[in-house]
Design a protein around this motif. Structure first.
Motif, PDB file in Angstrom:
ATOM      1  N   TRP A  18       0.803  -1.212   0.000  1.00 47.49           N
ATOM      2  CA  TRP A  18       0.000   0.000   0.000  1.00 47.49           C
ATOM      3  C   TRP A  18       0.845   1.276   0.000  1.00 47.49           C
ATOM      4  O   TRP A  18       0.535   2.233  -0.702  1.00 47.49           O
ATOM      5  CB  TRP A  18      -0.975   0.013   1.182  1.00 47.49           C
ATOM      6  CG  TRP A  18      -1.987   1.083   0.997  1.00 47.49           C
ATOM      7  CD1 TRP A  18      -1.972   2.335   1.540  1.00 47.49           C
ATOM      8  CD2 TRP A  18      -3.126   1.033   0.150  1.00 47.49           C
ATOM      9  NE1 TRP A  18      -3.046   3.054   1.089  1.00 47.49           N
ATOM     10  CE2 TRP A  18      -3.770   2.274   0.232  1.00 47.49           C
ATOM     11  CE3 TRP A  18      -3.670   0.049  -0.673  1.00 47.49           C
ATOM     12  CZ2 TRP A  18      -4.925   2.560  -0.475  1.00 47.49           C
ATOM     13  CZ3 TRP A  18      -4.821   0.342  -1.369  1.00 47.49           C
ATOM     14  CH2 TRP A  18      -5.432   1.582  -1.259  1.00 47.49           C
ATOM     15  N   HIS A  90      -7.170  15.111   5.533  1.00 50.11           N
ATOM     16  CA  HIS A  90      -8.489  14.695   5.042  1.00 50.11           C
ATOM     17  C   HIS A  90      -9.604  15.124   5.991  1.00 50.11           C
ATOM     18  O   HIS A  90     -10.690  15.504   5.550  1.00 50.11           O
ATOM     19  CB  HIS A  90      -8.535  13.180   4.827  1.00 50.11           C
ATOM     20  CG  HIS A  90      -7.840  12.745   3.585  1.00 50.11           C
ATOM     21  ND1 HIS A  90      -8.314  13.025   2.322  1.00 50.11           N
ATOM     22  CD2 HIS A  90      -6.684  12.069   3.402  1.00 50.11           C
ATOM     23  CE1 HIS A  90      -7.496  12.530   1.428  1.00 50.11           C
ATOM     24  NE2 HIS A  90      -6.491  11.945   2.060  1.00 50.11           N
ATOM     25  N   SER A  98     -14.850   8.496   5.013  1.00 51.32           N
ATOM     26  CA  SER A  98     -13.971   7.358   4.747  1.00 51.32           C
ATOM     27  C   SER A  98     -12.568   7.798   4.343  1.00 51.32           C
ATOM     28  O   SER A  98     -11.596   7.089   4.617  1.00 51.32           O
ATOM     29  CB  SER A  98     -14.576   6.458   3.676  1.00 51.32           C
ATOM     30  OG  SER A  98     -14.730   7.163   2.464  1.00 51.32           O
ATOM     31  N   LEU A  99     -12.454   8.953   3.685  1.00 49.37           N
ATOM     32  CA  LEU A  99     -11.116   9.433   3.317  1.00 49.37           C
ATOM     33  C   LEU A  99     -10.281   9.773   4.543  1.00 49.37           C
ATOM     34  O   LEU A  99      -9.063   9.645   4.526  1.00 49.37           O
ATOM     35  CB  LEU A  99     -11.207  10.649   2.386  1.00 49.37           C
ATOM     36  CG  LEU A  99     -11.719  10.376   0.980  1.00 49.37           C
ATOM     37  CD1 LEU A  99     -11.850  11.678   0.199  1.00 49.37           C
ATOM     38  CD2 LEU A  99     -10.820   9.402   0.249  1.00 49.37           C
ATOM     39  N   PHE A 102      -9.448   6.118   6.441  1.00 51.35           N
ATOM     40  CA  PHE A 102      -8.555   5.165   5.779  1.00 51.35           C
ATOM     41  C   PHE A 102      -7.106   5.270   6.251  1.00 51.35           C
ATOM     42  O   PHE A 102      -6.474   4.226   6.512  1.00 51.35           O
ATOM     43  CB  PHE A 102      -8.651   5.284   4.258  1.00 51.35           C
ATOM     44  CG  PHE A 102      -7.971   4.153   3.568  1.00 51.35           C
ATOM     45  CD1 PHE A 102      -8.524   2.882   3.581  1.00 51.35           C
ATOM     46  CD2 PHE A 102      -6.757   4.336   2.935  1.00 51.35           C
ATOM     47  CE1 PHE A 102      -7.888   1.813   2.975  1.00 51.35           C
ATOM     48  CE2 PHE A 102      -6.112   3.276   2.323  1.00 51.35           C
ATOM     49  CZ  PHE A 102      -6.677   2.018   2.342  1.00 51.35           C
ATOM     50  N   PRO A 103      -6.513   6.464   6.374  1.00 52.71           N
ATOM     51  CA  PRO A 103      -5.137   6.518   6.894  1.00 52.71           C
ATOM     52  C   PRO A 103      -5.005   5.927   8.291  1.00 52.71           C
ATOM     53  O   PRO A 103      -3.976   5.336   8.623  1.00 52.71           O
ATOM     54  CB  PRO A 103      -4.802   8.015   6.895  1.00 52.71           C
ATOM     55  CG  PRO A 103      -5.722   8.622   5.916  1.00 52.71           C
ATOM     56  CD  PRO A 103      -6.976   7.787   5.950  1.00 52.71           C
ATOM     57  N   THR A 105      -6.725   3.391   9.384  1.00 50.59           N
ATOM     58  CA  THR A 105      -6.747   1.946   9.188  1.00 50.59           C
ATOM     59  C   THR A 105      -5.360   1.437   8.808  1.00 50.59           C
ATOM     60  O   THR A 105      -4.872   0.443   9.361  1.00 50.59           O
ATOM     61  CB  THR A 105      -7.766   1.573   8.091  1.00 50.59           C
ATOM     62  OG1 THR A 105      -9.033   2.129   8.427  1.00 50.59           O
ATOM     63  CG2 THR A 105      -7.876   0.077   7.912  1.00 50.59           C
ATOM     64  N   ILE A 106      -4.719   2.122   7.876  1.00 45.86           N
ATOM     65  CA  ILE A 106      -3.363   1.748   7.470  1.00 45.86           C
ATOM     66  C   ILE A 106      -2.404   1.941   8.646  1.00 45.86           C
ATOM     67  O   ILE A 106      -1.495   1.134   8.860  1.00 45.86           O
ATOM     68  CB  ILE A 106      -2.911   2.564   6.235  1.00 45.86           C
ATOM     69  CG1 ILE A 106      -3.842   2.301   5.047  1.00 45.86           C
ATOM     70  CG2 ILE A 106      -1.470   2.235   5.862  1.00 45.86           C
ATOM     71  CD1 ILE A 106      -3.871   0.875   4.571  1.00 45.86           C
TER      72      ILE A 106
END
Length: 127
Positions: A18, A90, A98-99, A102-103, A105-106
């Protein structure tokens, strides 16, 4: 010990793909989309290239087994800062959607990789 290594390699591979391979493939194969993630946030075009270079270097650093420990620590720190600031950017520009999530989550996957890297190293040292 074997379970720890499996978890480490799964998490680290996800980060590598990713944060390392995806940005590099964008740069090499579809350079017109290099700034697709940074432009809407208000960052200049050169920032996207810098971000890609450091993401790729960081991802390669954490997945390479022979990398010195201090350098791995710096790579984990750099990727952590990148993901925290991506979340903040974001969140400020797009709201809490969600934007923005997501970071994080990563980042959680990166934390798993880091935790199990240390766990494997500590087990290796005590044996």
């Amino acid at each position: 010990m074997k379970r720890d290594k499996i978890i480490f390699w799964i998490a680290t591979s996800i980060i590598f793909f990713w944060e390392g391979l995806m940005p590099l493939s964008t740069l090499l194969f579809v350079p017109e989309f290099v700034n697709a993630g940074t432009k809407p946030l208000g960052y200049p075009d050169y920032f996207a290239y810098t971000l890609i270079i450091f993401k790729v270097l960081g991802a390669f650093t954490i997945i390479h087994p022979k990398t010195p420990t201090k350098l791995k620590e710096w790579a984990y720190a750099g990727l952590t800062f990148n993901l925290i600031f991506a979340f903040i950017s974001h969140r400020v520009v797009d709201g809490f959607g969600s934007l923005a999530i997501f970071p994080l989550t990563i980042l959680a996957i990166l934390m798993v990789s880091y935790f199990y890297k240390n766990r494997i190293m500590n087990n290796h040292i005590t044996k």
